[in-house]
Design a protein around this motif. Structure first.
Motif, mmCIF file in Angstrom:
data_model
loop_
_atom_site.group_PDB
_atom_site.id
_atom_site.type_symbol
_atom_site.label_atom_id
_atom_site.label_comp_id
_atom_site.label_asym_id
_atom_site.label_seq_id
_atom_site.Cartn_x
_atom_site.Cartn_y
_atom_site.Cartn_z
ATOM 1 N N GLU A 1 0.832 -1.210 0.000
ATOM 2 C CA GLU A 1 0.000 0.000 0.000
ATOM 3 C C GLU A 1 0.866 1.260 0.000
ATOM 4 N N ASP A 2 1.888 1.225 0.830
ATOM 5 C CA ASP A 2 2.787 2.401 0.911
ATOM 6 C C ASP A 2 3.391 2.708 -0.456
ATOM 7 N N ALA A 3 3.927 1.635 -1.069
ATOM 8 C CA ALA A 3 4.610 1.826 -2.347
ATOM 9 C C ALA A 3 3.640 2.367 -3.399
ATOM 10 N N LEU A 4 2.449 1.863 -3.404
ATOM 11 C CA LEU A 4 1.435 2.276 -4.364
ATOM 12 C C LEU A 4 1.109 3.769 -4.212
ATOM 13 N N GLU A 5 0.943 4.159 -2.994
ATOM 14 C CA GLU A 5 0.605 5.538 -2.685
ATOM 15 C C GLU A 5 1.725 6.467 -3.145
ATOM 16 N N LYS A 6 2.957 6.046 -2.853
ATOM 17 C CA LYS A 6 4.121 6.857 -3.216
ATOM 18 C C LYS A 6 4.160 7.076 -4.730
ATOM 19 N N GLU A 7 3.981 6.016 -5.489
ATOM 20 C CA GLU A 7 4.010 6.078 -6.944
ATOM 21 C C GLU A 7 2.940 7.025 -7.469
ATOM 22 N N ARG A 8 1.754 6.820 -6.861
ATOM 23 C CA ARG A 8 0.622 7.621 -7.340
ATOM 24 C C ARG A 8 0.936 9.113 -7.157
ATOM 25 N N LEU A 9 1.461 9.459 -6.006
ATOM 26 C CA LEU A 9 1.791 10.858 -5.708
ATOM 27 C C LEU A 9 2.839 11.391 -6.667
ATOM 28 N N LYS A 10 3.833 10.532 -6.940
ATOM 29 C CA LYS A 10 4.924 10.964 -7.803
ATOM 30 C C LYS A 10 4.401 11.289 -9.214
ATOM 31 N N TYR A 11 3.561 10.396 -9.757
ATOM 32 C CA TYR A 11 3.011 10.620 -11.091
ATOM 33 C C TYR A 11 2.153 11.868 -11.149
ATOM 34 N N LYS B 1 8.011 16.349 -27.592
ATOM 35 C CA LYS B 1 8.353 14.949 -27.850
ATOM 36 C C LYS B 1 9.277 14.409 -26.764
ATOM 37 N N LYS B 2 10.239 15.279 -26.442
ATOM 38 C CA LYS B 2 11.210 14.876 -25.430
ATOM 39 C C LYS B 2 10.491 14.593 -24.127
ATOM 40 N N LEU B 3 9.583 15.497 -23.790
ATOM 41 C CA LEU B 3 8.825 15.335 -22.530
ATOM 42 C C LEU B 3 8.027 14.029 -22.537
ATOM 43 N N LEU B 4 7.424 13.820 -23.729
ATOM 44 C CA LEU B 4 6.593 12.617 -23.841
ATOM 45 C C LEU B 4 7.434 11.349 -23.624
ATOM 46 N N LEU B 5 8.623 11.438 -24.246
ATOM 47 C CA LEU B 5 9.536 10.297 -24.110
ATOM 48 C C LEU B 5 9.875 10.033 -22.650
ATOM 49 N N LYS B 6 10.149 11.124 -21.971
ATOM 50 C CA LYS B 6 10.515 11.026 -20.560
ATOM 51 C C LYS B 6 9.340 10.425 -19.766
ATOM 52 N N GLU B 7 8.157 10.960 -20.109
ATOM 53 C CA GLU B 7 6.942 10.490 -19.430
ATOM 54 C C GLU B 7 6.817 8.981 -19.595
ATOM 55 N N THR B 8 6.987 8.594 -20.915
ATOM 56 C CA THR B 8 6.815 7.174 -21.218
ATOM 57 C C THR B 8 7.805 6.331 -20.414
ATOM 58 N N ALA C 1 7.626 2.933 -13.560
ATOM 59 C CA ALA C 1 6.602 2.761 -12.521
ATOM 60 C C ALA C 1 5.908 1.412 -12.671
ATOM 61 N N GLU C 2 5.641 1.084 -13.983
ATOM 62 C CA GLU C 2 4.984 -0.204 -14.224
ATOM 63 C C GLU C 2 5.848 -1.360 -13.711
ATOM 64 N N GLY C 3 7.167 -1.228 -14.047
ATOM 65 C CA GLY C 3 8.118 -2.263 -13.540
ATOM 66 C C GLY C 3 8.035 -2.388 -12.038
ATOM 67 N N GLU C 4 8.031 -1.220 -11.418
ATOM 68 C CA GLU C 4 7.981 -1.204 -9.940
ATOM 69 C C GLU C 4 6.714 -1.893 -9.461
ATOM 70 N N VAL C 5 5.583 -1.573 -10.110
ATOM 71 C CA VAL C 5 4.301 -2.177 -9.708
ATOM 72 C C VAL C 5 4.366 -3.683 -9.869
ATOM 73 N N ASN C 6 4.919 -4.110 -11.060
ATOM 74 C CA ASN C 6 5.022 -5.560 -11.267
ATOM 75 C C ASN C 6 5.852 -6.206 -10.179
#
Ligand code: ADP
Ligand code: MG
Length: 918
Positions: A471-481, A538-545, A551-556
């Motif tokens: 739960e902690d990790a999930l919350e942290k990620e959500r806030l960061k995004y 584009k650069k920003l988008l790349l960074k976002e991606t 984040a997805e890796g972390e969630v997995n």
């Protein structure tokens, strides 16, 4: 006299010609059923003792083995006085040791020859004498037999020299007592074995303690059960080493000398008796070691009480064998002289009686013969050394000494192992085992419970920790995004506003210029900034991606962690399950152990009873009660009555019986486990063999349970033992009626029809035979097929079964005859109706006397009633009656048969028709 040698030689004919020690058992029967005994440390030695271990091993058989009294003759060389006084005369004896012969000269040209087991010349060393005379006996004692070593001979011929010499000044001259103790001490282990000694003197029928001379009226006590004699009044000294034994011999010798001086006699008039008791525990034989391996069933099967062996060595230095001068020249009256000699002459009489196989052996005539009852004609291994001198002046005494030895050689003993079960220590051991198991079980149970609790708590902790982390990790990620996203939006908005402002001001400043060039340059500028902006977006988008992917890796990662936690939680659960199963197993094991304890208890009871029976059988040993003798079943049963209710074994059984309780034992009869049933029924059968218990057993419903076993069990052992118990109960009239009313005859008949074991049939036949003797039950017994069942059992042909059948028939015929005489029965015998006559006639001359006698009686009873006469004549019974009236060895039966034949008109007529001589 000339055939003395022949007597001796024929007696020895079973010995081989090779040089054999006294210990070798001459009886081939001894080799039957031998079991090896543990080798003893003594077995190493001299060739002279070879074979004795085998003989002792052979003697292991419960029934004992024959062991003849072995006799050696020892000649003393001329002493100084004889050297002078008899210088002109030749020795009266000549020895041929290699032939084991001794020649006693009658005169210059004639001599008698005698053969002995061993002939020891004047040169024989003390060591050799010990080895051939005493060592085999000592070895037997160490193996748990009784043993006797005795010296007989005229005063001054060397009895004391042979037996009692201490040899302190000259080691080589040590006598038999000293050497025997050396060997015993070398073989026993003082931690586990016990070794005690008594030393006594017998003079004028009074026994005096040589270790405490004031104790001079010791009485002999005989155990009525075992026949063992003991001297409870005598000092018993524990021996721990050779020195203390030597000291004891010295004290004894000094006391003997002092006592004899006081009595105004010499030690040659008294008998000195040394008794050595060796008690050893037999370890390592079938002793169960359970607990470590936890194999309880194995433990039950190999359970045997530890065994103690009690050997007794008696060494007797007899009084001088010369005739006492009856004139009283030694200062004794004639009465005293008779008394001095009493024990020795009684010994002579007993040995004569035994040598001749006489039925009466006057053992009770003297103290010496009572003390030595086991040594001659008893169960001990006995060696006798007869000592003689060479002097022709004592030829008469020497001759009588030799004759004593010759007669003693004919005495047969029946060696028996003195072995007992040590129930006390067995019971102690079982108690300890039981306690150990209980403690262990309890401890294990506690540990399992603790372990389960610990694992459960740990698993719960881990699960909640994993959930929290996730739960902690999930919350942290959500806030960061959220933050990243907001920032990007803000940046884009700012840029957009900036662009708008730029375009507005440029358009105002270049309004008058060439529109087309304006448009062209303006178009160029804005184009460049859009491209720039696009690249930035584009650069920003790349960074976002990229960061989304991270984040997805972390969630997995977190997901897989959670899965892992879940898995470990599941495995925690299976571990708990496993522990639960183990706990259940443990409980089952505990229940099984409890069952086994019940079996153990019943086995212990059974063992006690069996030991009791064995000791009783030993008690009876040798009495004329062979297996085929008259009414053997009944005798067996009667012999099982307690003879001495005060003895320890009996008391321990009573105690066990009390502890377990009759109801519990009877309830075990219904156990599901056949083993338990067998043990229980054996215990009940043993109890039923005692009249005292029979009423209790019946009252507690035991009879019904036993009958039920016949009906429900398929086990032959159970059938046999139950039938035996019923046979015992069937000795009493009330029980006989009960057996009848409970359908006993049908059950017994049914069991008999299916049984094959002769002993089962014998028990059933015995039970029915008992019922046959009840006047009131005749008709019913026959109606339910009792007679047919009896006749059916003759198919087995075993003499014990036939004997019981014959007894039943005789009982039945007797009751019938009585009823006919009283007028309560008319008509033909039911035995004849049921077709028993032909078997009766066939077996009337049976080789087994017990069967024959029952049938003879049955025939006489049947013949007394005229209604039976016709069938008996046609069935051939008349011939048998005539034979009985002429040749039966029992006079009363003979007379009865004769009287019957004379009083019956039908028989008389037939006899005269056939002209039979009577
Ligand atoms: P007993 O006990 O038969 O009356 P002892 O043993 O006292 O006879 O012997 C009488 C005497 O003869 C003693 O002095 C003893 O030392 C001696 N003696 C007996 N036998 C022997 C022997 N085999 N060798 C040497 N001396 C002997
Ligand atoms: Mg002596």
């Amino acid at each position: 006299m000339a055939n003395n040698f022949r007597n001796g030689s024929s007696h020895r004919s079973s010995l081989t010609k090779t040089d054999r020690p006294l210990s070798v058992n001459s009886n081939a029967k001894g080799a039957v059923k031998s079991k090896p005994l543990p080798a003893s440390g003594l077995r190493k030695s001299s060739p002279a003792s070879l074979g004795s271990a085998a003989a002792a091993a052979a003697a292991k058989d419960d029934a004992g083995v024959l062991g003849r009294v072995r006799v050696a003759v020892r000649l003393r060389s001329r002493n100084e006085e004889e050297m002078v006084a008899d210088a002109d005369f030749a020795d009266c004896v000549e020895l041929q040791p290699e032939l084991k012969r001794l020649k006693l000269r009658k005169n210059n040209w004639d001599a008698d020859t005698y053969e002995f087991d061993e002939v020891l010349t004047e040169f024989a060393s003390q060591k050799r004498v010990y080895e051939v005379v005493a060592k085999p006996v000592v070895e037997s004692v160490l193996d748990g037999y009784n043993g006797t070593i005795m010296a007989y001979g005229q005063t001054g011929t060397g009895k004391t020299y042979t037996l009692g010499r201490l040899g302190e000044e000259d080691k080589a001259s040590r006598g038999i007592m000293v050497r025997a103790m050396e060997d015993i001490l070398a073989d026993v282990s003082l931690e586990t074995d016990s070794l005690t000694v008594s030393y006594l003197q017998l003079y004028m029928e009074t026994i005096q303690d040589l270790l405490d001379p004031s104790n001079d009226n010791i009485s002999i006590v005989e155990d009525p059960k075992t026949g063992d004699v003991s001297l409870p009044g005598a000092n018993v000294v524990e021996i721990r080493d050779q020195q203390s034994f030597m000291e004891l011999l010295r004290i004894g010798e000094a006391n003997r000398f002092a006592a004899n001086t006081k009595l105004n006699t010499t030690s040659s008039r008294s008998h000195a008796i040394l008794m050595v008791h060796v008690k050893r525990s037999v370890e390592g034989r079938d002793i169960a070691h359970s607990g470590e391996n936890g194999n309880g069933t194995q433990m039950v099967k190999t359970l045997k009480p530890p065994i103690v062996r009690k050997g007794k060595l008696v060494v007797v230095d007899l009084a001088g064998s010369e005739r006492i001068d009856k004139s009283g020249s030694e200062g004794h009256t004639l009465e005293e002289a008779k008394s001095i000699n009493l024990s020795l002459s009684a010994l002579g009489k007993c040995i004569n009686a035994l040598a001749e196989g006489s039925s009466h052996v006057p053992v009770r005539d003297s103290k010496l013969t009572r003390l030595l009852r086991d040594s001659f004609g008893g169960t001990a291994r006995t060696s006798l050394v007869v000592t003689i001198g060479p002097s022709p002046r004592h030829r008469g005494e020497t001759a009588s000494t030799i004759m004593f030895g010759q007669r003693a050689m004919k005495v047969e003993n029946m060696l028996k192992l003195k072995e007992e079960f040590d129930y006390k220590s067995l019971s102690r051991r079982l108690d300890i085992q039981l306690d150990k198991l209980i403690v262990e079980n309890e401890r294990k149970q506690k540990t399992f419970e603790d372990e389960i609790e610990r694992i459960t708590i740990e698993a719960q902790n881990r699960i909640s920790e994993a959930e929290r982390n996730y739960e902690d990790a999930l919350e942290k990620e959500r806030l960061k995004y959220q933050k990243d996203y907001m920032e990007s939006i803000k940046k884009l908005e700012e840029k957009w506003i900036l662009n708008q402002q730029k375009q507005g001001s440029e358009r105002i400043m270049s309004g008058s210029k060439d529109y087309s060039s304006d448009v062209a340059s303006n178009g160029k500028d804005s184009m460049a900034s859009v491209v720039e902006e696009l690249a930035e977006v584009k650069k920003l988008l790349l960074k976002e991606t990229k960061s989304r992917k991270a984040a997805e890796g972390e969630v997995n990662n977190l997901k897989s962690q959670v899965a892992q936690w879940k898995r470990s939680e599941a495995s925690g659960n299976t571990e708990i399950l496993k522990l639960r199963e183990m706990l259940e197993d443990e409980t089952q094991q505990k229940n099984k152990l409890e069952g086994e304890i019940a079996i153990l208890q019943s086995q212990l009871l059974q063992l006690s009873f069996e030991a009791d029976e064995t000791s009783k059988r030993l008690d009876r040993g040798g009495s004329a009660n062979g297996p085929g003798s008259l009414d053997s079943l009944m005798t067996e049963v009667r012999n099982q009555q307690p003879k001495d209710s005060g003895n320890g074994e009996k008391a321990s059984i009573a105690k066990l019986f009390e502890q377990v309780g009759l109801h519990k034992i009877l309830s075990l009869l219904e156990a599901e486990d056949t083993d338990v049933q067998i043990h229980a029924v054996k215990v009940v059968a043993n109890l039923a063999s005692e009249e005292l218990n029979q009423a209790k057993i019946v009252e507690a419903g035991g009879l019904s349970s036993l009958l039920m076993l016949l009906r429900t069990s398929e086990d032959e052992t159970i059938h046999r033992v139950a039938a035996g118990a019923i046979a015992n109960l069937a000795m009493n009239e009330t029980n006989q009626e009960l057996i009848m009313t409970q359908g006993g005859i049908r059950l017994l008949s049914m069991t008999a029809a299916n049984a094959e074991d002769p002993q089962t049939l014998r028990m059933i036949a015995g039970a029915i035979a008992n019922l046959c003797g009840n006047d009131k039950l005749q008709t019913k017994l026959r109606g339910e097929g009792g007679i047919k069942a009896l006749l059916g059992m003759v198919r087995c042909g075993h003499p014990d079964v036939l004997a019981q059948v014959a007894r039943g028939i005789a009982n039945f015929a007797k009751c019938e005859s009585r009823a006919s005489t009283q007028g309560t029965k008319t008509g033909k015998s039911l035995l004849i109706e049921d077709g028993a006559l032909s078997w009766i006639v066939q077996n009337a001359n049976n080789g087994a006397s017990i069967i024959r006698r029952h049938i003879e009686l049955a025939l006489c009873h049947l013949a007394q009633h005229e209604v039976n006469a016709k069938d008996m004549i046609t069935g051939g019974a008349l011939w048998e009656l005539v034979r009985i009236s002429q040749d039966c060895s029992r006079e009363d039966i003979r007379t009865l048969a004769h009287r019957t034949l004379t009083s019956s008109p039908a028989f008389r007529a037939e006899i005269s028709r056939l002209r039979i001589e009577r």
